[in-house]
Design a protein around this motif. Structure first.
Motif, PDB file in Angstrom:
ATOM      1  N   ASP A  51     -10.069   0.235 -37.285  1.00  0.00           N
ATOM      2  CA  ASP A  51     -10.351   1.216 -38.653  1.00  0.00           C
ATOM      3  C   ASP A  51      -9.665   2.556 -37.799  1.00  0.00           C
ATOM      4  OD1 ASP A  51     -11.014   1.233 -41.649  1.00  0.00           O
ATOM      5  OD2 ASP A  51     -12.035   2.990 -40.611  1.00  0.00           O
ATOM      6  N   PHE A  52     -10.360   3.003 -37.011  1.00  0.00           N
ATOM      7  CA  PHE A  52      -9.997   4.314 -36.258  1.00  0.00           C
ATOM      8  C   PHE A  52      -9.319   4.230 -35.674  1.00  0.00           C
ATOM      9  CE2 PHE A  52     -11.396   7.032 -32.526  1.00  0.00           C
ATOM     10  CZ  PHE A  52     -11.799   8.484 -33.293  1.00  0.00           C
ATOM     11  N   ARG A  89     -16.665  16.410 -38.385  1.00  0.00           N
ATOM     12  CA  ARG A  89     -17.266  16.336 -37.576  1.00  0.00           C
ATOM     13  C   ARG A  89     -17.180  14.778 -37.631  1.00  0.00           C
ATOM     14  NH1 ARG A  89     -21.464  20.844 -38.620  1.00  0.00           N
ATOM     15  NH2 ARG A  89     -20.763  23.030 -38.290  1.00  0.00           N
ATOM     16  N   SER A  90     -16.455  14.220 -38.291  1.00  0.00           N
ATOM     17  CA  SER A  90     -16.850  12.889 -38.334  1.00  0.00           C
ATOM     18  C   SER A  90     -15.851  11.929 -39.058  1.00  0.00           C
ATOM     19  CB  SER A  90     -18.408  12.717 -39.171  1.00  0.00           C
ATOM     20  OG  SER A  90     -18.099  12.851 -40.882  1.00  0.00           O
ATOM     21  N   ARG A  91     -15.376  11.054 -38.815  1.00  0.00           N
ATOM     22  CA  ARG A  91     -14.909   9.713 -39.105  1.00  0.00           C
ATOM     23  C   ARG A  91     -14.873  10.197 -40.919  1.00  0.00           C
ATOM     24  NH1 ARG A  91     -14.278   3.852 -38.114  1.00  0.00           N
ATOM     25  NH2 ARG A  91     -15.215   5.154 -35.844  1.00  0.00           N
ATOM     26  N   ARG A 135      -6.721   2.985 -27.223  1.00  0.00           N
ATOM     27  CA  ARG A 135      -7.886   2.958 -26.682  1.00  0.00           C
ATOM     28  C   ARG A 135      -8.784   1.882 -27.593  1.00  0.00           C
ATOM     29  NH1 ARG A 135     -12.486   7.442 -25.775  1.00  0.00           N
ATOM     30  NH2 ARG A 135     -14.018   6.157 -26.015  1.00  0.00           N
ATOM     31  N   PHE A 136      -8.922   2.433 -28.995  1.00  0.00           N
ATOM     32  CA  PHE A 136      -8.872   1.619 -30.079  1.00  0.00           C
ATOM     33  C   PHE A 136      -9.037   0.899 -30.866  1.00  0.00           C
ATOM     34  CE2 PHE A 136     -11.735   5.823 -29.254  1.00  0.00           C
ATOM     35  CZ  PHE A 136     -13.402   5.293 -28.957  1.00  0.00           C
ATOM     36  N   GLN A 150     -11.647  15.172 -30.472  1.00  0.00           N
ATOM     37  CA  GLN A 150     -12.946  15.217 -30.616  1.00  0.00           C
ATOM     38  C   GLN A 150     -14.151  13.716 -30.188  1.00  0.00           C
ATOM     39  OE1 GLN A 150     -13.669  17.390 -28.072  1.00  0.00           O
ATOM     40  NE2 GLN A 150     -15.917  17.135 -28.525  1.00  0.00           N
ATOM     41  N   LEU A 151     -13.222  13.529 -31.925  1.00  0.00           N
ATOM     42  CA  LEU A 151     -14.497  12.316 -32.421  1.00  0.00           C
ATOM     43  C   LEU A 151     -14.321  11.511 -31.485  1.00  0.00           C
ATOM     44  CD1 LEU A 151     -16.489  11.669 -34.616  1.00  0.00           C
ATOM     45  CD2 LEU A 151     -14.734  11.069 -36.055  1.00  0.00           C
ATOM     46  N   ALA A 152     -13.256  10.815 -30.794  1.00  0.00           N
ATOM     47  CA  ALA A 152     -12.759   9.838 -29.982  1.00  0.00           C
ATOM     48  C   ALA A 152     -13.419   9.660 -28.549  1.00  0.00           C
ATOM     49  CB  ALA A 152     -11.958   9.974 -29.598  1.00  0.00           C
ATOM     50  N   LYS A 153     -13.602  11.228 -28.094  1.00  0.00           N
ATOM     51  CA  LYS A 153     -14.551  11.798 -26.916  1.00  0.00           C
ATOM     52  C   LYS A 153     -16.268  11.210 -27.132  1.00  0.00           C
ATOM     53  CE  LYS A 153     -11.102  14.800 -25.266  1.00  0.00           C
ATOM     54  NZ  LYS A 153     -10.842  16.371 -24.497  1.00  0.00           N
ATOM     55  N   GLU A 154     -16.800  11.865 -28.182  1.00  0.00           N
ATOM     56  CA  GLU A 154     -17.751  12.286 -28.880  1.00  0.00           C
ATOM     57  C   GLU A 154     -18.345  10.742 -28.863  1.00  0.00           C
ATOM     58  OE1 GLU A 154     -19.983  14.477 -28.990  1.00  0.00           O
ATOM     59  OE2 GLU A 154     -18.094  15.801 -28.320  1.00  0.00           O
TER      60      GLU A 154
END
Length: 515
Positions: free
Chosen positions: A449-450, A194-196, A442-443, A493-497
């Motif tokens: 880091d992501f 649910r998180s990085r 994109r990031f 999904q984390l990127a979308k959130e």
């Protein structure tokens, strides 16, 4: 039995030494209490496996050990990928009474699915329905995405093509195994990370497990002794380990059941470490851990995974920021290592082991080429949905071990499920990979880091896709590539959130508060 307990002694000493040395480093990626609990679970499973001579008595104790660990585990995905490497997948059929002779073969991987992933899936389902999850905007609340549709369609196709040829009991068994082997790992990991921090912890747990195995693999390589082979005789399980050699050296296996599987796991762990090492300040630790994993890969003496490892490195270097500089560093490092190896007294011997240019075990290459040609002919005969009877036309490829080794996952899928099944299979990874690459680009500037995390996941997936072109679809092979796909889905999904979450309170902080 003396050698059995000697093997246990060696395994425990090496395992304890690695866990002690690795703790200061890996507690940068996970809490100390989680590290200790996972370490203790690994050690407990190893001890009961060697000390309990009856497989079903062992299974009862192992289920209790895993059940206790998962009840305390905040990140089931990390625990799953960590324990996946703990023991070999030796199996026995679950006995029943009545007309059904056996339910299905139970091994270490399916035990983890039943005892670890199934309760985690139930908890995730309950959490997604709670009002608190809505308030916190948890990333676990993923609706159906395209990769979900592709993997479920692939599973449904397998069942549909199986139904005309087998009994209803066999169909039910096939559905259960698809859930345990494919759907549970995919959905729990894709929804559970649910998180990085969850993703990094999961990658670190797998890398740690691989680092525990690597020194054992080196020991097997030099001592010509498979440490876990005695478990087969003790449990009277289905044969798994075999003493394979290449150029006079034993190909290490440890808990993987086959040397190619060991090299496959090491390639993925190396890809994960490319991401993790950027969070380590001490340069000596960065290089030492990479060296340990490379030694484990070398001990496997598996050329397909070596090619996959190179693919992992190339893709990782070719994505993200400063591509030119990173690629140049990689080329220089590879040239230096190659020059040192060639100039050493063992230079000529090393070249003989290398893929494409080496001449040792050339017969395996010829066999693979012949299998590929024959497979393509059979695929053309049943192009759309394949044929379950293709083996009858490949009897001339049966080896001395009594098996027909297809050594190519793509050919296996196309032969059994046709180009339609192969399209769904490849489509899953193509969609996941393209979406991951888009997030990486994109990031790249706003959150390097992501972005680098995505580069690592993408590189591992590409490396796995290269490796499965050289190996059959058994043992740990499908568990790892579905898990990699799931991690990429969680990452995307984390990127979308992160794009829709309130800027004053990022999603990952919300998760930490909830936790």
């Amino acid at each position: 039995m003396t050698s059995h307990f000697k093997a246990l002694f060696v395994v425990i000493v090496i395992t304890l030494a690695v866990f002690v040395l690795a703790k200061p480093l890996f507690t940068q990626f996970m809490r100390a209490e989680d590290y200790d609990r996972r370490r203790n679970t690994w050690l407990a499973l190893t001890l009961v496996a060697f000390l309990i001579p009856n497989y079903w008595a062992y299974a009862a104790v192992a289920i209790a050990v895993i059940g206790y660990a998962v009840s305390k585990e905040p990140n089931p995905s990390a625990l799953y990928l960590f324990l996946l490497l703990a023991l070999p997948p030796l199996s026995l059929d679950i006995p029943t009474f009545g007309v059904v002779n056996a339910l299905f073969a139970l091994d270490h991987y399916r035990m983890l699915s039943l005892v670890l992933l199934l309760p985690a899936a139930v908890r995730l389902r309950r959490t997604s329905r709670t009002p608190a999850a809505n308030l916190l905007q948890e990333p676990s609340r993923i609706g159906w995405v395209l990769t979900d549709i592709l993997i479920v369609s692939y599973a449904v196709l397998q069942v549909a093509l199986l139904m005309p040829y087998v009994s209803s009991t066999s169909v039910a068994r096939g559905i259960v195994l698809l859930v345990l082997d494919v759907l549970l790992p995919y959905f729990v990991i894709s929804r559970g990370c649910r998180s990085r921090e969850n993703i990094v912890e999961t990658m670190a747990s797998f890398a740690l497990a691989a680092m525990v195995l690597a020194p054992m693999a080196v020991f097997e390589f030099f001592k010509s002794w498979l440490l876990f082979a005695s478990l087969e005789e003790t449990w009277r399980a289905m044969p798994l380990h075999s003493y394979l050699s290449r150029g006079g050296f034993l190909r290490a296996t440890v808990t993987m059941g086959h040397s190619i599987m060991l090299g496959y796991a090491m390639a993925i762990a190396i890809g994960f470490w490319f991401c993790l090492q950027t969070r380590v300040d001490a340069r000596v630790w960065r290089w030492l851990c990479l060296l340990v994993l490379l030694m484990g890969s070398t001990a496997a003496m598996a050329r397909g995974p070596w090619v996959g490892t190179v693919a992992v490195g190339v893709v990782f270097l070719a994505t993200g920021l400063n591509v030119g500089r990173r690629m140049m560093k990689g080329v220089v490092l590879l040239a230096v290592l190659g020059g040192v190896a060639a100039a050493s007294p063992w230079g000529g011997k090393i070249i003989e082991f290398l893929p494409f240019v080496g001449t040792i075990d050339e017969g395996t290459v010829v066999y693979r080429e012949q299998i590929a040609s024959a497979s393509w002919v059979l695929i053309q005969q049943h192009p759309l949905f394949g044929s379950p009877f293709f083996m009858a036309q490949m009897e001339n490829f049966r080896q001395g071990e009594g098996i027909i080794d297809l050594v190519n996952v793509y050919a296996s899928v196309a032969l059994v499920y046709g180009l339609g099944g192969l399209g769904l299979f490849i489509g899953f990874f193509a969609v996941a990979g393209l979406k991951c690459f888009a997030v990486v680009r994109r990031f790249a500037n706003e959150d390097p880091d992501f972005s680098q995390m995505g580069s690592s996941l993408l590189a591992c997936m590409v490396g796995a896709l290269v490796i499965i072109a050289t190996v059959s679809n058994y043992l740990i092979v499908p568990y790892l590539y579905w898990s990699l796909g799931a991690l990429i889905v969680a990452y995307v999904q984390l990127a979308k959130e992160s794009a829709v979450a309130p800027t004053e309170l990022p999603t990952w902080n919300l998760h930490l508060r909830a936790r």
